[in-house]
Design a protein around this motif. Structure first.
Motif, PDB file in Angstrom:
ATOM      1  N   LYS A  49       2.049   9.443  -8.466  1.00  9.55           N
ATOM      2  CA  LYS A  49       1.083  10.559  -8.517  1.00  9.55           C
ATOM      3  C   LYS A  49       0.037  10.535  -7.851  1.00  9.55           C
ATOM      4  N   GLY A  50      -0.919   9.532  -8.197  1.00  7.79           N
ATOM      5  CA  GLY A  50      -2.126   9.084  -7.670  1.00  7.79           C
ATOM      6  C   GLY A  50      -2.034   9.017  -5.974  1.00  7.79           C
ATOM      7  N   VAL A  51      -1.131   8.230  -5.597  1.00  9.15           N
ATOM      8  CA  VAL A  51      -0.607   8.035  -4.224  1.00  9.15           C
ATOM      9  C   VAL A  51      -0.363   9.146  -3.483  1.00  9.15           C
ATOM     10  N   LYS A  52       0.457   9.978  -3.958  1.00  7.28           N
ATOM     11  CA  LYS A  52       0.911  11.298  -3.000  1.00  7.28           C
ATOM     12  C   LYS A  52      -0.559  12.149  -3.349  1.00  7.28           C
ATOM     13  N   LYS A  53      -1.310  12.191  -4.016  1.00 12.54           N
ATOM     14  CA  LYS A  53      -2.697  12.791  -4.266  1.00 12.54           C
ATOM     15  C   LYS A  53      -3.565  12.154  -3.047  1.00 12.54           C
ATOM     16  N   ALA A  54      -3.571  10.786  -2.852  1.00 11.10           N
ATOM     17  CA  ALA A  54      -4.296  10.253  -1.636  1.00 11.10           C
ATOM     18  C   ALA A  54      -3.719  10.926  -0.349  1.00 11.10           C
ATOM     19  N   LEU A  55      -2.286  10.630  -0.163  1.00  8.98           N
ATOM     20  CA  LEU A  55      -1.603  11.058   1.283  1.00  8.98           C
ATOM     21  C   LEU A  55      -1.983  12.480   1.288  1.00  8.98           C
ATOM     22  N   ALA A  56      -2.074  13.257   0.334  1.00  8.08           N
ATOM     23  CA  ALA A  56      -2.417  14.762   0.521  1.00  8.08           C
ATOM     24  C   ALA A  56      -3.623  15.169   1.031  1.00  8.08           C
ATOM     25  N   ALA A  57      -4.642  14.100   0.679  1.00  6.02           N
ATOM     26  CA  ALA A  57      -5.984  14.267   1.220  1.00  6.02           C
ATOM     27  C   ALA A  57      -6.311  13.391   2.416  1.00  6.02           C
ATOM     28  N   GLY A  58      -5.020  12.846   2.984  1.00  7.62           N
ATOM     29  CA  GLY A  58      -5.401  12.172   4.323  1.00  7.62           C
ATOM     30  C   GLY A  58      -5.779  10.942   4.110  1.00  7.62           C
ATOM     31  N   ILE A  59      -5.822  10.338   3.107  1.00 10.82           N
ATOM     32  CA  ILE A  59      -6.223   8.828   2.888  1.00 10.82           C
ATOM     33  C   ILE A  59      -4.827   7.985   2.828  1.00 10.82           C
ATOM     34  N   PRO A  60      -4.792   7.044   3.818  1.00 12.24           N
ATOM     35  CA  PRO A  60      -3.498   6.196   3.817  1.00 12.24           C
ATOM     36  C   PRO A  60      -3.505   5.037   2.788  1.00 12.24           C
ATOM     37  N   VAL A  61      -2.455   4.671   2.623  1.00 13.97           N
ATOM     38  CA  VAL A  61      -2.125   3.787   1.467  1.00 13.97           C
ATOM     39  C   VAL A  61      -1.537   2.725   1.862  1.00 13.97           C
ATOM     40  N   VAL A  62      -1.579   1.210   1.771  1.00 15.67           N
ATOM     41  CA  VAL A  62      -0.600   0.092   1.764  1.00 15.67           C
ATOM     42  C   VAL A  62      -0.961  -0.620   0.545  1.00 15.67           C
ATOM     43  N   SER A  63       0.388  -0.972   0.029  1.00 15.25           N
ATOM     44  CA  SER A  63       0.336  -1.624  -1.310  1.00 15.25           C
ATOM     45  C   SER A  63       0.965  -2.954  -1.010  1.00 15.25           C
ATOM     46  N   PHE A  64       0.584  -3.811  -1.943  1.00 17.94           N
ATOM     47  CA  PHE A  64       1.212  -5.179  -2.156  1.00 17.94           C
ATOM     48  C   PHE A  64       1.935  -5.500  -3.385  1.00 17.94           C
ATOM     49  N   ASP A  65       3.092  -5.954  -3.311  1.00 15.53           N
ATOM     50  CA  ASP A  65       3.919  -6.393  -4.461  1.00 15.53           C
ATOM     51  C   ASP A  65       4.250  -5.245  -5.497  1.00 15.53           C
ATOM     52  N   SER A  66       4.538  -4.090  -5.127  1.00 15.50           N
ATOM     53  CA  SER A  66       4.692  -2.909  -5.938  1.00 15.50           C
ATOM     54  C   SER A  66       6.167  -2.462  -5.643  1.00 15.50           C
ATOM     55  N   ASP A  67       6.694  -1.409  -6.539  1.00 13.61           N
ATOM     56  CA  ASP A  67       7.900  -1.073  -6.025  1.00 13.61           C
ATOM     57  C   ASP A  67       7.866   0.496  -5.604  1.00 13.61           C
ATOM     58  N   LEU A  68       6.758   0.877  -5.213  1.00 15.65           N
ATOM     59  CA  LEU A  68       6.639   2.171  -4.520  1.00 15.65           C
ATOM     60  C   LEU A  68       7.556   2.273  -3.404  1.00 15.65           C
ATOM     61  N   ASN A  69       8.010   3.672  -3.221  1.00  8.13           N
ATOM     62  CA  ASN A  69       8.806   3.972  -2.040  1.00  8.13           C
ATOM     63  C   ASN A  69       8.497   5.243  -1.794  1.00  8.13           C
TER      64      ASN A  69
ATOM     65  N   PRO B 186       7.358   7.969   1.541  1.00  8.10           N
ATOM     66  CA  PRO B 186       7.097   8.040   2.922  1.00  8.10           C
ATOM     67  C   PRO B 186       5.563   7.766   3.367  1.00  8.10           C
ATOM     68  N   GLY B 187       5.482   7.120   4.323  1.00  3.18           N
ATOM     69  CA  GLY B 187       4.008   7.000   4.834  1.00  3.18           C
ATOM     70  C   GLY B 187       3.357   5.866   4.391  1.00  3.18           C
ATOM     71  N   VAL B 188       3.834   5.109   3.000  1.00  2.00           N
ATOM     72  CA  VAL B 188       2.932   4.066   2.604  1.00  2.00           C
ATOM     73  C   VAL B 188       3.694   2.916   2.945  1.00  2.00           C
ATOM     74  N   THR B 189       2.784   1.867   3.363  1.00  2.00           N
ATOM     75  CA  THR B 189       3.500   0.768   3.688  1.00  2.00           C
ATOM     76  C   THR B 189       3.502  -0.289   2.507  1.00  2.00           C
ATOM     77  N   VAL B 190       4.342  -1.032   2.497  1.00  2.00           N
ATOM     78  CA  VAL B 190       4.717  -1.821   1.077  1.00  2.00           C
ATOM     79  C   VAL B 190       4.986  -3.078   1.709  1.00  2.00           C
ATOM     80  N   ILE B 191       4.178  -4.044   1.406  1.00  2.00           N
ATOM     81  CA  ILE B 191       4.299  -5.656   1.778  1.00  2.00           C
ATOM     82  C   ILE B 191       4.566  -6.425   0.647  1.00  2.00           C
ATOM     83  N   ASP B 192       5.286  -7.521   0.948  1.00  2.00           N
ATOM     84  CA  ASP B 192       5.399  -8.430  -0.380  1.00  2.00           C
ATOM     85  C   ASP B 192       5.547  -9.838   0.292  1.00  2.00           C
TER      86      ASP B 192
END
Length: 367
Positions: free
Chosen positions: A127-147, A149-155
């Motif tokens: 929910k919070g990540v989608k809110k960030a994207l809607a506000a134009g704030i990019p997101v990159v995650s490490f070691d999470s199970d997020l999936n 579109p538009g969020v880069t997930v690294i591990d």
């Protein structure tokens, strides 16, 4: 030949595990994002993008910050963001997912320029990540199970991490013996490592797990040390050959317990590596003999570079796995070293060039 057969035998398991977990990701993306040779689409222009010229504010949302691995990861983030003239606000949830979600919401409302996420669960963060994207704030995650579109997930490629360490364990025991596993559920990387652990016992049926335990807490290392002390009393000399530790905090606690009990015949095979871990491995007669790892500071740097590429409007992958390395005690010098020194002693320890754009060098020099 033995190594080839072992590698082939696990390959199908790795592919199946990855396919099941990421079935919504296209085959092309999975193939492209799985290794260090992945090439990210980036501007060929060396001019600093307008969006990066100002002082950027970055939020780092962490599920927990335990031990030196987390400390070096945070240092890596701050180092890279600092090179780009930005500043980092760290939000530590202390293993409280509800607090982590609240911290993410706070960062979005603060209108930061970018958000980095460390661990966490999809149901808590989505929910919070989608809110960030809607506000134009990019997101990159490490070691999470997020999936999303538009969020880069690294591990760190947890399947490979587990296999490298376990394969070393199997070779150290010559395919036969009793081991204990220190593992805890509820974390995305741990669940991935368990997939390989389960397959490992099928590959090596003469290696028997006599105990499995572990918990994440504010005193993980000390809690683990106490648990291993009890384990060693239950399994006297000759009844336990090795311990597989799925986290360096577990490996540190196990190593200290073995040393204090004078049971150095029990070897420790771990995952993750920090400066503190290296010093423990390098100690004379240390039972900790192998660890599969990525540089925690480098993880923070790569994650930050991906975020700045997003801020600059460049294309980044949905998923990216850093290539883990296997570090063995026998290849290390007698004098204490740091993770940053490993490239001098191990051919495996090669710095990642992931997520680099031509303008980054100019921006770095300017700051």
């Amino acid at each position: 030949m033995k190594k080839i057969i072992a590698t082939l035998s696990i390959a199908s398991v790795l592919l199946t595990a990855c396919a099941n977990e990421q079935n919504v990701v296209s085959t092309k993306k999975s193939e492209n994002a799985s290794t260090e040779v992945k090439k990210v689409s980036a501007s060929s222009n060396s001019e600093i993008p307008e969006a990066i010229k100002k002082k950027t504010k970055i939020a780092l949302i962490m599920e927990f910050s335990i031990g030196t691995f987390s400390s070096q990861y945070i240092d890596g983030v701050k180092k890279q963001v600092g090179k780009f003239g930005g500043e980092v606000q760290v939000y530590n949830a202390d293993n409280d997912l509800a607090k982590m979600a609240s911290n993410l919401d706070t960062a979005v409302n603060s209108k930061v320029d970018g958000i980095l996420i460390d661990h966490g669960r999809k149901e808590t963060l989505e929910k919070g990540v989608k809110k960030a994207l809607a506000a134009g704030i990019p997101v990159v995650s490490f070691d999470s199970d997020l999936n999303i579109p538009g969020v880069t997930v690294i591990d760190q490629d947890d399947y490979s991490l587990a296999w490298k360490s376990l394969k070393s364990l199997a070779e150290g025991l010559n395919g036969k013996g009793n081991i204990a596993t220190i593992w805890v559920g509820g974390f995305t990387p741990m669940e991935r490592r368990k997939v390989i652990l389960d397959a490992f016992y099928k590959r090596y049926p003469n290696i028997r797990e006599v105990a499995r335990f572990g918990k994440a807490s504010s005193n993980t290392m000390l809690d683990t040390q106490a648990q291993v002390e009890a384990l060693l009393k239950k399994y006297p000399k000759g009844q336990l050959d090795a311990i597989f530790a799925t986290w360096d905090e577990f490996a540190k606690g196990a190593t200290k317990a073995i040393q204090q009990a004078g049971r150095n015949e029990v070897k420790v095979y771990g995952i993750d590596l920090s400066d503190e871990d290296l010093q423990l491995i390098q100690e004379k007669n240390s039972p900790w003999v192998t660890s599969a790892a990525s540089d925690p500071g480098e993880i923070g740097e790569v994650q930050s570079r991906f975020l700045y590429q997003k801020i600059a409007g460049e294309e980044t992958p949905d998923i990216y796995s850093l290539e883990p390395k296997l570090i063995e005690k026998e290849e290390l010098p007698n004098t204490p070293i740091k993770v940053s020194d490993l490239r001098k002693y191990s051919n495996n320890w090669i710095p990642s060039q992931a997520a680099t754009s031509p303008w980054m060098e100019k921006l770095d020099k300017g700051n």
